[in-house]
Design an enzyme around this catalytic site. Structure first.
Site, PDB file in Angstrom:
ATOM      1  N   HIS A   8       3.756  -2.147   3.130  1.00  0.00           N
ATOM      2  CA  HIS A   8       4.077  -0.768   2.677  1.00  0.00           C
ATOM      3  C   HIS A   8       5.260  -0.697   1.927  1.00  0.00           C
ATOM      4  O   HIS A   8       6.217  -0.811   2.523  1.00  0.00           O
ATOM      5  CB  HIS A   8       3.774   0.183   3.673  1.00  0.00           C
ATOM      6  CG  HIS A   8       2.459   0.305   4.191  1.00  0.00           C
ATOM      7  ND1 HIS A   8       2.104  -0.500   5.265  1.00  0.00           N
ATOM      8  CD2 HIS A   8       1.353   0.833   4.034  1.00  0.00           C
ATOM      9  CE1 HIS A   8       0.869  -0.387   5.429  1.00  0.00           C
ATOM     10  NE2 HIS A   8       0.470   0.473   4.927  1.00  0.00           N
ATOM     11  N   ASP A  24       0.989  -1.193   0.043  1.00  0.00           N
ATOM     12  CA  ASP A  24       0.104   0.008  -0.092  1.00  0.00           C
ATOM     13  C   ASP A  24       0.988   1.221  -0.035  1.00  0.00           C
ATOM     14  O   ASP A  24       2.066   1.348   0.491  1.00  0.00           O
ATOM     15  CB  ASP A  24      -0.973  -0.081   1.202  1.00  0.00           C
ATOM     16  CG  ASP A  24      -1.971  -0.958   1.193  1.00  0.00           C
ATOM     17  OD1 ASP A  24      -2.157  -1.871   0.215  1.00  0.00           O
ATOM     18  OD2 ASP A  24      -2.753  -1.032   2.286  1.00  0.00           O
TER      19      ASP A  24
HETATM   20 ZN    ZN Z   1      -2.923   3.234   2.816  1.00  0.00          ZN
END
Ligand code: ZN
Length: 218
Positions: free
Chosen positions: A176, A35
């Protein structure tokens, strides 16, 4: 003699394919998902995925995609998947229907203009979604089942050991591509789990496999 050779050859033709190809039902598949990118670490992560013959799904933020066009193309060119993670990373449940649509459509347009691909998958920023918001989103919503918490833990070894300890077949791993520590954790996670027999695929490939195998959907 000729007859015997012919017989042996026939047996080889019948049996070799079933010996050499592993049945799909025994595959240990997990989906790696990233993400909040693209960022300066995304390209290194793609190179690492290539090194281990893995693929992943990148949930990108629209306003970052527009300024990292080369990286966006690199994601696709290396067999990975791009998905939508809003345009500005807001709390969606605080927005009205028009703002939600704008967050999603602006990002889909940018992804399409750079890669020629229309994203099908959406992940809400902060995982912030409720039934009411869900009804306003006309894309497949993808959450996760194995949270690395790489935004919270500063030590890459802690991140890696959490993911590895909790791993199970069909997991959707949340990471991430915006932290150096996530990249370092991946360098531990990928070889370790491959040694345990796991294969890293995009979310869509995992989803298709689950549909084919009649495993419950997400
Ligand atoms: Zn996010």
């Amino acid at each position: 003699m000729k007859r015997i050779l012919c017989y042996i050859f026939t047996i080889m033709i019948i049996f070799i394919p079933s010996i050499s190809s592993e049945p799909l039902s025994t595959a240990n598949l997990v989906a790696l998902t990233f993400d909040d990118g693209p960022s300066k670490y995304t390209s290194k992560i793609i190179d690492l995925l290539n090194e281990y013959n893995c693929h992943a799904t990148f949930f990108v933020i629209g306003n970052k995609a527009s300024v990292n066009q080369e990286t966006l193309s690199k994601i696709i060119d290396n067999g990975n998947e791009i998905a939508n993670h809003t345009y500005t990373h807001p709390w969606l449940t605080h927005l009205n229907v028009n703002n939600i649509a704008e967050e999603i459509e602006k990002t889909n347009k940018i992804i399409y203009s750079i890669t020629g691909i229309k994203p099908k998958l959406f992940r809400p920023s902060y995982g912030d979604i409720n039934q009411n918001t869900r009804r306003k989103i006309n894309m497949q919503i993808v959450m996760w089942t194995n949270d690395s918490n790489d935004w919270k833990y500063k030590n890459y070894k802690t991140i890696a050991s959490r993911v590895i300890k909790n791993i199970k077949n069909n997991d959707i791993i949340l990471m991430h591509d915006t932290y150096e520590r996530s990249y370092k954790a991946l360098k531990i996670i990928i070889p370790k789990l491959q040694n345990q027999g796991y294969n890293f695929v995009t979310f869509s490939d995992l989803y298709e496999y689950r549909k084919m195998s009649k495993i419950d959907g997400y």
